[in-house]
Design an enzyme around this catalytic site. Structure first.
Site, PDB file in Angstrom:
ATOM      1  N   SER A  24       0.945  -1.350  -0.128  1.00  0.00           N
ATOM      2  CA  SER A  24       0.052   0.028   0.027  1.00  0.00           C
ATOM      3  C   SER A  24       0.697   1.227  -0.072  1.00  0.00           C
ATOM      4  O   SER A  24       0.665   2.189  -0.394  1.00  0.00           O
ATOM      5  CB  SER A  24      -0.966  -0.025   0.933  1.00  0.00           C
ATOM      6  OG  SER A  24      -0.193   0.300   2.561  1.00  0.00           O
ATOM      7  N   MET A 101      10.577  -6.877   4.405  1.00  0.00           N
ATOM      8  CA  MET A 101      10.856  -7.380   5.632  1.00  0.00           C
ATOM      9  C   MET A 101      11.968  -8.483   5.869  1.00  0.00           C
ATOM     10  O   MET A 101      11.813  -9.403   6.339  1.00  0.00           O
ATOM     11  CB  MET A 101       9.522  -8.345   6.015  1.00  0.00           C
ATOM     12  CG  MET A 101       8.143  -7.759   5.938  1.00  0.00           C
ATOM     13  SD  MET A 101       8.122  -6.296   7.157  1.00  0.00           S
ATOM     14  CE  MET A 101       8.084  -7.294   8.583  1.00  0.00           C
ATOM     15  N   ARG A 102      13.166  -7.702   5.272  1.00  0.00           N
ATOM     16  CA  ARG A 102      14.351  -8.273   5.472  1.00  0.00           C
ATOM     17  C   ARG A 102      15.612  -7.546   6.297  1.00  0.00           C
ATOM     18  O   ARG A 102      15.350  -6.085   5.828  1.00  0.00           O
ATOM     19  CB  ARG A 102      15.126  -8.670   4.201  1.00  0.00           C
ATOM     20  CG  ARG A 102      14.106  -9.772   3.591  1.00  0.00           C
ATOM     21  CD  ARG A 102      14.135 -11.311   4.052  1.00  0.00           C
ATOM     22  NE  ARG A 102      15.560 -11.753   4.222  1.00  0.00           N
ATOM     23  CZ  ARG A 102      15.808 -12.920   4.994  1.00  0.00           C
ATOM     24  NH1 ARG A 102      14.715 -13.424   5.533  1.00  0.00           N
ATOM     25  NH2 ARG A 102      16.892 -13.264   4.984  1.00  0.00           N
ATOM     26  N   ASN A 118      13.617   4.223   4.457  1.00  0.00           N
ATOM     27  CA  ASN A 118      12.504   3.299   4.839  1.00  0.00           C
ATOM     28  C   ASN A 118      11.450   3.927   5.668  1.00  0.00           C
ATOM     29  O   ASN A 118      11.556   4.977   6.217  1.00  0.00           O
ATOM     30  CB  ASN A 118      13.382   2.335   5.941  1.00  0.00           C
ATOM     31  CG  ASN A 118      12.491   1.244   6.536  1.00  0.00           C
ATOM     32  OD1 ASN A 118      11.567   0.580   5.564  1.00  0.00           O
ATOM     33  ND2 ASN A 118      12.417   1.210   8.076  1.00  0.00           N
ATOM     34  N   HIS A 120       9.009   3.252   8.750  1.00  0.00           N
ATOM     35  CA  HIS A 120       8.512   2.425  10.098  1.00  0.00           C
ATOM     36  C   HIS A 120       7.524   2.834  10.752  1.00  0.00           C
ATOM     37  O   HIS A 120       7.388   3.809  10.963  1.00  0.00           O
ATOM     38  CB  HIS A 120       9.780   2.409  10.811  1.00  0.00           C
ATOM     39  CG  HIS A 120       9.724   1.452  12.189  1.00  0.00           C
ATOM     40  ND1 HIS A 120       9.949   0.257  12.035  1.00  0.00           N
ATOM     41  CD2 HIS A 120       9.374   1.807  13.411  1.00  0.00           C
ATOM     42  CE1 HIS A 120       9.902  -0.435  13.405  1.00  0.00           C
ATOM     43  NE2 HIS A 120       9.488   0.638  14.002  1.00  0.00           N
TER      44      HIS A 120
HETATM   45  C1  GRF Z   1       4.109  -0.470   6.894  1.00  0.00           C
HETATM   46  O1  GRF Z   1       3.285  -0.590   8.035  1.00  0.00           O
HETATM   47  C2  GRF Z   1       5.358  -0.134   7.025  1.00  0.00           C
HETATM   48  O2  GRF Z   1       5.471   0.961   7.873  1.00  0.00           O
HETATM   49  C3  GRF Z   1       6.322  -1.217   7.399  1.00  0.00           C
HETATM   50  O3  GRF Z   1       5.490  -2.365   6.575  1.00  0.00           O
HETATM   51  C4  GRF Z   1       4.425  -1.979   6.321  1.00  0.00           C
HETATM   52  C5  GRF Z   1       4.284  -2.033   4.955  1.00  0.00           C
HETATM   53  O4  GRF Z   1       2.965  -1.995   4.454  1.00  0.00           O
HETATM   54  N1  GRF Z   1       7.414  -0.932   7.093  1.00  0.00           N
HETATM   55  P1  GRF Z   1       2.562  -2.114   3.031  1.00  0.00           P
HETATM   56  O5  GRF Z   1       2.818  -3.195   2.347  1.00  0.00           O
HETATM   57  O6  GRF Z   1       3.159  -0.845   2.514  1.00  0.00           O
HETATM   58  O7  GRF Z   1       0.937  -2.012   2.862  1.00  0.00           O
END
Ligand code: GRF
Length: 233
Positions: A24, A101-102, A118, A120
């Site tokens: 998203s 997620m790495r 990034n 967060h």
């Molecule tokens: C988000 O909450 C971002 O802050 C975190 O991972 C999530 C990714 O969500 N790093 P999306 O895949 O962009 O919907």
């Protein structure tokens, strides 16, 4: 360039986006570029998961995609070497992590230092790592939000560019809080990237540095959920 001139897409800064899931935030960046709010072009989306919905979003936007399965590599360093090669194929000016997620190795971070950002889901330095929304609720925090920051070798510890802040509502559920933070993320990430590609903000000497001397060095900008942008609030 005057406001009436349409930029030649081939001259726009090139962006690579790394994802693992829904995408998203990637979509918010795609939409921001398409609308001209981010004067840049996403040239590549890489996922370490084949089923990441963000890959579909990218393909629908006509963006080149790549899938690199981290499970096929002997260790983190080998995966990151392949990842760096794939990124370099697109010659990006900036690399954005959007739910990737790495954990990146220091070698990869150094290679893209100052060009790598990034998002967060917490008000860093609070709650680095996972389960940030649950941790904020458990701690009975009154404020929560999200941070866009430069990536440095220590996870979730790089200097912040912008924070989106909201007030946690009394009795708020985890899902509700999560969706509000997500909505804020979709405002702050395009804004941060726009600042970065236009040179309004850059990474220097381990700090976030603003082109406008009126803005305080090494302090993030603040965007509140219920208000327009307030610089160095
Ligand atoms: C988000 O909450 C971002 O802050 C975190 O991972 C999530 C990714 O969500 N790093 P999306 O895949 O962009 O919907």
């Amino acid at each position: 360039m005057t406001p009436t001139e349409t930029p030649n897409p081939s001259q726009l800064p090139r962006i690579s986006v790394l994802i693992s899931g829904n995408g998203s935030n990637l979509q918010a960046l795609i939409d921001g570029c398409a609308a001209g709010r981010i004067p840049a072009r996403i040239v590549q989306v890489i996922s370490n998961r084949a089923d990441a919905h963000g890959l579909t979003r990218a393909r629908q936007a006509g963006i080149t995609t790549a899938f690199i399965d981290h499970r096929l590599f002997a260790d983190r360093a080998a995966f990151d070497a392949a990842l760096a090669n794939k990124i370099q194929e697109a010659s990006p000016d900036f690399v954005t992590l959007a739910g990737f997620m790495r954990i990146l190795t220091p070698a990869l971070v150094q290679q893209f230092l100052g060009k790598l950002i990034n998002i967060h889901p917490s008000l860093l330095p609070k709650y680095p790592g996972l389960n940030t929304h649950a941790r904020a609720l458990e701690a009975a925090d009154t404020r929560h939000g999200a941070t866009v920051h430069f990536v440095t070798p220590t996870v979730d510890a790089g200097p912040a560019i912008v924070q989106g802040i909201l007030n946690i509502q009394p009795g708020e559920t985890l899902d509700h809080l999560k969706s509000r933070v997500h909505a804020l993320e979709h405002r702050i990430y395009p804004q941060a990237l726009a600042w970065l590609v236009t040179g309004a903000v850059r990474y220097a000497d381990g700090q976030t540095t603003w082109q406008d001397p009126a803005l305080t060095r090494n302090r993030p900008q603040i965007i509140r959920e219920d208000a327009p942008l307030a610089l160095n609030d």
